[in-house]
Structures are given as C-alpha cells and as structure tokens.
Design a protein around this motif. Structure first.
Motif, PDB file in Angstrom:
ATOM      1  N   CYS A  88       0.852  -1.180   0.000  1.00 58.90           N
ATOM      2  CA  CYS A  88       0.000   0.000   0.000  1.00 58.90           C
ATOM      3  C   CYS A  88       0.894   1.239   0.000  1.00 58.90           C
ATOM      4  O   CYS A  88       1.760   1.390   0.864  1.00 58.90           O
ATOM      5  CB  CYS A  88      -0.918   0.026   1.216  1.00 58.90           C
ATOM      6  SG  CYS A  88      -1.910   1.536   1.251  1.00 58.90           S
ATOM      7  N   GLY A  90      -0.515   4.330  -0.102  1.00 56.98           N
ATOM      8  CA  GLY A  90      -1.344   5.459   0.315  1.00 56.98           C
ATOM      9  C   GLY A  90      -0.587   6.337   1.305  1.00 56.98           C
ATOM     10  O   GLY A  90       0.450   5.938   1.844  1.00 56.98           O
ATOM     11  N   ALA A  92      -0.986   7.342   4.458  1.00 55.96           N
ATOM     12  CA  ALA A  92      -0.713   6.883   5.824  1.00 55.96           C
ATOM     13  C   ALA A  92       0.382   5.816   5.838  1.00 55.96           C
ATOM     14  O   ALA A  92       1.250   5.800   6.718  1.00 55.96           O
ATOM     15  CB  ALA A  92      -1.983   6.339   6.456  1.00 55.96           C
TER      16      ALA A  92
HETATM   17  S1  FES Z   1      -4.253   1.398   4.092  1.00 54.93           S
HETATM   18 FE1  FES Z   1      -2.375   2.219   3.412  1.00 54.93          FE
HETATM   19  S2  FES Z   1      -2.773   4.355   3.351  1.00 54.93           S
HETATM   20 FE2  FES Z   1      -4.655   3.525   4.017  1.00 54.93          FE
END
Ligand code: FES
Length: 168
Positions: A88, A90, A92
């Motif tokens: 991931c 993203g 966060a």
């Molecule tokens: S799960 Fe990785 S930024 Fe939301």
C-alpha cells in the motif's frame, strides 16, 4: 486451429481453454465476462490465444473481447505470479515507510512494481489506500493483510514466497 493462434500457446493450453469454454453455449455473447473470469481462474491471466478462442466461441469480434479484458482492472493480460505481494502506497502507509518496503521487495524479488518474477512465483504490485491505515504500513500477500510491516519481515515473507514449490 490457425497458426497465428497457436503462436505462444501449447496444445495442452488450447485444450484447457476449450475445456473452460465448453461451459458456455456457442454464440452466447452475454457470457463474455463470466467466460473471461473462468479463463483467468485457469491461467491466472488472459493469454492472447484465449481471447481469440473466447471471441470465436461466443461469436464476438476479437476487438470487443480485448476491449472488455483490458477495461476491467480485475483482468490481467500479462502472466501473473503464483503469489501476489502488494504494497500500500497510500499516504498513511507512505509516511510510515511503505517506499522502503517496496524497495526491499523489488530488490529481493528482482522485479519492479507491476512485474512478475521470471519463474512466475511472485507478482509485485502497489496500490493506493485500501482503508486499513490504522495497521500501516501494510503489505497484502495473496489477499491477506500484513500490518505494521517492517523491511526485515517483508524480506522474510518474500523469501518464503519465492522458495515455495509451485502449486500447479
Ligand atoms: S491502508 Fe495504506 S494508506 Fe490507508
């Protein structure tokens, strides 16, 4: 079977394609998406020869079959690994070191994001937020979430995935 179809596909693979398509009546254009799903379940991706066979079996133009196969993200037109390791990227997860995790996986597997190892053991992918930010940084292996990931742990995970025997 024409020569152009046989290029890049073995007789055994053609038989596997035919076995999948036998589940659908000839000329049943409404079965396109289901047939593609079934072919992909058999091969983990959609070989070009399979797209031709699907088109012929369902009585559809090849361009239409290719268009559907390339439109949906869930369909893959390139060979996929036995395992998939997704990082991931993203926000966060990124601020908690996702980039280092991806670099570690790419180094250990020897392929970049979006790539598959030559032995077809592992496909490496990146994804944006999947809604599990609380346990980031997150790596998803074959659909299973591994939270609070570290470079050391992901390196061991990749080694295990690469070392496992093929399931087929
Ligand atoms: S799960 Fe990785 S930024 Fe939301």
């Amino acid at each position: 079977m024409s020569a152009d179809r046989e290029r890049g596909v073995t007789a055994r693979e053609l038989r596997r394609i035919a076995a999948v398509l036998a589940r659908y009546p000839q000329g049943d254009a409404g079965s396109l998406v289901n047939a593609l799903h079934d072919v992909q379940a058999e091969f983990r991706y959609l070989p070009e020869a399979a797209l031709c066979e699907v088109a012929d079996h369902l009585g559809l133009p090849r361009a239409q079959v290719y268009g559907v196969a390339s439109f949906y993200q869930g369909f893959h037109l390139e060979p996929r690994g036995e395992h998939t390791c997704t990082v991931c990227m993203g926000t966060a997860c990124h601020v908690r070191g996702a980039a280092r995790l991806l670099e570690t996986i790419e180094r250990d597997a020897g392929v970049g994001a979006g790539g598959t190892t030559p032995d077809l053991k592992l496909t490496v992918e990146e994804v944006n937020c999947v809604g599990a930010c609380a346990i980031g940084p997150l790596v998803i292996v074959d659909g299973e979430y591994h939270g609070h990931m570290t470079a050391d742990r992901v390196s061991r995970l990749v080694a295990k995935l690469l070392g496992e025997g093929a399931s087929r």
